[in-house]
Design an enzyme around this catalytic site. Sequence first.
Site, short mmCIF file in Angstrom:
data_model
loop_
_atom_site.label_atom_id
_atom_site.label_comp_id
_atom_site.label_asym_id
_atom_site.label_seq_id
_atom_site.Cartn_x
_atom_site.Cartn_y
_atom_site.Cartn_z
N HIS A 180 0.82 -1.21 0.00
CA HIS A 180 0.00 0.00 0.00
C HIS A 180 0.86 1.26 0.00
O HIS A 180 0.52 2.25 -0.65
CB HIS A 180 -0.93 -0.01 1.22
CG HIS A 180 -1.98 1.05 1.19
ND1 HIS A 180 -3.11 0.95 0.41
CD2 HIS A 180 -2.09 2.23 1.85
CE1 HIS A 180 -3.86 2.02 0.59
NE2 HIS A 180 -3.26 2.82 1.45
N HIS A 216 -10.25 2.65 -0.68
CA HIS A 216 -10.43 2.25 0.72
C HIS A 216 -11.24 0.96 0.72
O HIS A 216 -12.27 0.84 1.38
CB HIS A 216 -11.11 3.36 1.53
CG HIS A 216 -10.40 3.63 2.82
ND1 HIS A 216 -11.05 3.81 4.02
CD2 HIS A 216 -9.08 3.73 3.11
CE1 HIS A 216 -10.17 4.03 4.98
NE2 HIS A 216 -8.97 3.99 4.45
#
Length: 730
Positions: A44, A90
């Site tokens: 990420h 998200h």
Amino acid sequence: MIVNEQLAIDHGLKKDEYKKICDLLKRVPNITELGIFSAMWNEHCSYKSSRFHLKNLPTKGKNVIQGPGENAGVIDIGDDDAIVFKIESHNHPSFIEPYQGAATGVGGIMRDVFTMGARPIANLNSIHFGSPQHKKTKNLLRGVVHGIGGYGNCMGVPTIAGQTSFDESYNGNILVNAMTLGHVKKDKIFYSKAAGLGKPVIYVGSKTGRDGIHGASMASASFDDKIEEKKPTVQVGDPFTEKLLLEACLELMAGDSIIAIQDMGAAGLTSSSIEMASKGNLGIEINLSKVPCREANMSPYEIMLSESQERMLIVLENGKEEMAKKIFDKWNLDFAVIGQTTKSKKIELYFNEEKVADIPVNTLVENSPMYDRKWKKAKLPKRIKVDKEQFKTLKVKNVLNKILSNPNVCSKEWIWQQYDHTVMGDTIQKPGGDAGVVRVHGTNKAVAASVDSSAVYCWAHPLSGGKQIVCESWRNLISVGAKPIAITNCLNFGSPENEENMGEFVECVQGLGEASAYLEFPVVSGNVSFYNQTKDIGIKPTPAIGGVGLIKDYQNMVTMDLKEADNILLVIGKTEGHLDQSLFARDILNEKNGPPPEINLFNEKNNGETILKLINKKFIKSAHDVSLGGIITALSKMCIKGKKGATLKKSNYLINQFEYLFGEDQGRYIIEISKDDLENATKILQENSVHFDELGLVNEDGLIIDDKTKVSIDDLIKSHTNWLTNYMEN
């Protein structure tokens, strides 16, 4: 706690990565240092599986002020005005805790934008759910929509456009991609590069809690049977605090005290401090005992890895601390001087007067892993052979009704009515059109934005699908009268450790890059989300493209609603009846094979630029791009929006009627032109070598497809608008 190889693996690191850490430090890291490495080296934050390929994307252009590498991209729209924008995922948090996951996704992307000095002016989203029949889909959809609306509405920022799709590949992993645009003057853009030695490092915003610890690491792994156990890793948002933080930051930014500013997003204080130090080629020393905490006995490990929301890190000019503190006190926000910049080029952390971490910054950033992973090239599928005899059993009216009520085509008004799309008073095209449009406050300029994806095309052939989705974004902006300027992308894929998944990623990025370069539509920001899979079942490749364009005079904006009876309808672009991978093939023929439609980049650019010429001469009364569901679906939406009908020319059916009406050939638009302007408009089309066909005439009566097929406007509206409301409320 004893740090060893197994503990490193438990933190998401690979064996060889742990060995590399020990080699770089020339010792075994302590638990706080291990946590920092695990956060900075995860997928990420480090982009370790994607950096090798992302570097080939076109990122420069005459309007680009800032490309990838900052909190968001920045483009010049003239008159010293700039637009700051970015899209981010998200996904994992939203599947675990849909309301908070979606809400904090919106909050995080807005912070990325106002961190750069821009006031947010518009939000968009791209959200993807499993099959409507799946037991979790309805509750996930409800939670995500409430989360997006709850945060954006409280912030007073309009949600102007979005995309919602359903596919069984998202049953185990939904996608929630949030996008924000902000407006800033070119001389008031702020960056995250720290500079100067002995400069105070300031913590502002909410207090730090234990929520979100390992959130970035969780977003870098596949789901398993223990999903519920991951709820503590989901952040908890407070939009009212973020609103205060926005106003306080913009007030401080009005002066000259800020050297660098970075929001605390993924990996919290860890990533924000390290990114600032790395970009400035210096060190940062932090006293963690001074960090405002809302929970007792938090350890250095927890403080550094917390992803509590609504927090910022600022490097100030010396002597500006008291002035800044007064601003944040006024807005009832925490303010603490927690450290300073140093010449050490290290992150040095202290807690209770003890040094708890000592890491060279370059080991966390420049020396982070980068993998050129193995990948499989996708083969272009063979064209399907459609037995046209089966068309004889079909009725166009019934097929159209089914297509219009398909979950991926039907009206999403149930969703966007829960978002405030008019707050701030500058929204001039609301959700439901080709793109949302907001006026640049106090000017005649307007900014258009859309968000698009096409997982089915990318799944069928990633290279073609990557091109198509950029072209779709281009067409949506053209259709409202905007000149496309730049894009942001959110690349949602399965595990990069799977060669087929990695191949999908590589070829989608190649296609995306080819189309962006040809259309002069550069990528200025973005995000990669891997590991969107549960166990070994991954999602279809889903690159989401956020496009931004400029309308120099908002009075030239175009909408899709049909305007006046007897006006002429033209189809721009050639119709050949491509049914492979079309909604008609999948939904009506139950055929899921075949290649996606071919992309001709010359035609895409030429058609779009010529339509802008017609719009600027005010020849076009309404316009809509042709995409999912083909010509008849696009035309039906224009009828619904304008509460007008259309009569189709019979001579159009040189190919099979169903191929003509429902084929998904690319590069096409439907435009409405008055009879008085037809000659001049077609002359421009011919001069620019743009293919066009006369589709028919606008009427007041309904959609007349042929002698046997007429659909009333009320029936079109009913087919298009009822499905989602009935699904969610029954």
